[in-house]
Design a protein around this motif. Sequence first.
Motif, PDB file in Angstrom:
ATOM      1  N   ASN A   1      -5.819  -1.344  -4.710  1.00  0.00           N
ATOM      2  CA  ASN A   1      -6.188  -0.028  -4.164  1.00  0.00           C
ATOM      3  C   ASN A   1      -7.683   0.130  -3.907  1.00  0.00           C
ATOM      4  N   LYS A   2      -8.514  -0.732  -4.475  1.00  0.00           N
ATOM      5  CA  LYS A   2      -9.955  -0.609  -4.226  1.00  0.00           C
ATOM      6  C   LYS A   2     -10.408  -1.348  -2.963  1.00  0.00           C
TER       7      LYS A   2
ATOM      8  N   ARG B   1      -5.560  -5.075  -8.579  1.00  0.00           N
ATOM      9  CA  ARG B   1      -6.166  -3.756  -8.288  1.00  0.00           C
ATOM     10  C   ARG B   1      -6.439  -3.618  -6.778  1.00  0.00           C
TER      11      ARG B   1
ATOM     12  N   THR C   1     -13.975  -4.777  -0.237  1.00  0.00           N
ATOM     13  CA  THR C   1     -14.236  -3.385  -0.600  1.00  0.00           C
ATOM     14  C   THR C   1     -15.344  -2.858   0.304  1.00  0.00           C
TER      15      THR C   1
ATOM     16  N   ARG D   1     -10.320  -2.126   1.079  1.00  0.00           N
ATOM     17  CA  ARG D   1     -10.109  -1.322   2.286  1.00  0.00           C
ATOM     18  C   ARG D   1      -9.908  -2.158   3.549  1.00  0.00           C
TER      19      ARG D   1
ATOM     20  N   ALA E   1       0.821  -1.219   0.000  1.00  0.00           N
ATOM     21  CA  ALA E   1       0.000   0.000   0.000  1.00  0.00           C
ATOM     22  C   ALA E   1       0.850   1.262   0.000  1.00  0.00           C
ATOM     23  N   SER E   2       2.013   1.207   0.632  1.00  0.00           N
ATOM     24  CA  SER E   2       2.862   2.396   0.690  1.00  0.00           C
ATOM     25  C   SER E   2       3.831   2.468  -0.487  1.00  0.00           C
ATOM     26  N   GLY E   3       3.703   1.542  -1.428  1.00  0.00           N
ATOM     27  CA  GLY E   3       4.533   1.591  -2.626  1.00  0.00           C
ATOM     28  C   GLY E   3       5.885   0.911  -2.460  1.00  0.00           C
TER      29      GLY E   3
END
Length: 139
Positions: A85-86, A83, A110, A88, A51-53
Motif C-alpha cells: 500500500n505504500k 506492505r 514510492t 504508488r 490493490a482492490s482487495g
Amino acid sequence: MDWALTREIGSKALLAGAGALLLYWTYTAVKLVLSARGINPLIKQFFTQVASGQVDGAYLLTTKNYRTHVNRKQFIQYLAGLRLNKYRNLKSGRPRLQEGQLILTVKLLTEAKEELPLDFTFVKVEDQWRIDRIRTVGA
C-alpha cells in the motif's frame, strides 16, 4: 601487396562478423519481445486485483505449481509483508528467457523514490502467461 590484401580481407571478415552478431542480436530481441506479449497486462491485472482487495483473483493468476507450493494463507502473508500500500508506481524491467520461462523484474516505487524490486517468473499455460514464482530481489 600481400599486406594490403590481408588487411582488406581482415576488414571484410570483421564487418561480416559484426553484421552477423547484429543480425543475431536483432533476431533474439524480436523473439523475446514477441514471446513476452501478454505479460504487462497480466502484471497490471495482478496488482490491480491486489490493490482492490481481490487477493483470490490475484492468487488464481498463478500456476498450479505455484499454488501447490504456496497456499492461499502464505500468499496473503507474503503480500502483507511487502506492505504494497505504500507503493504508488511500478516500473517494468527487461524480460529474460530461461529454459522456457520468462523472468521479469518489476520495481515498485514510492513517492519518496524507495524501490522494491520483485522478480516474477512466468510460464505459458495453455497459450496464456501465468505467474510461476514471485521473489523479492535481494532477499
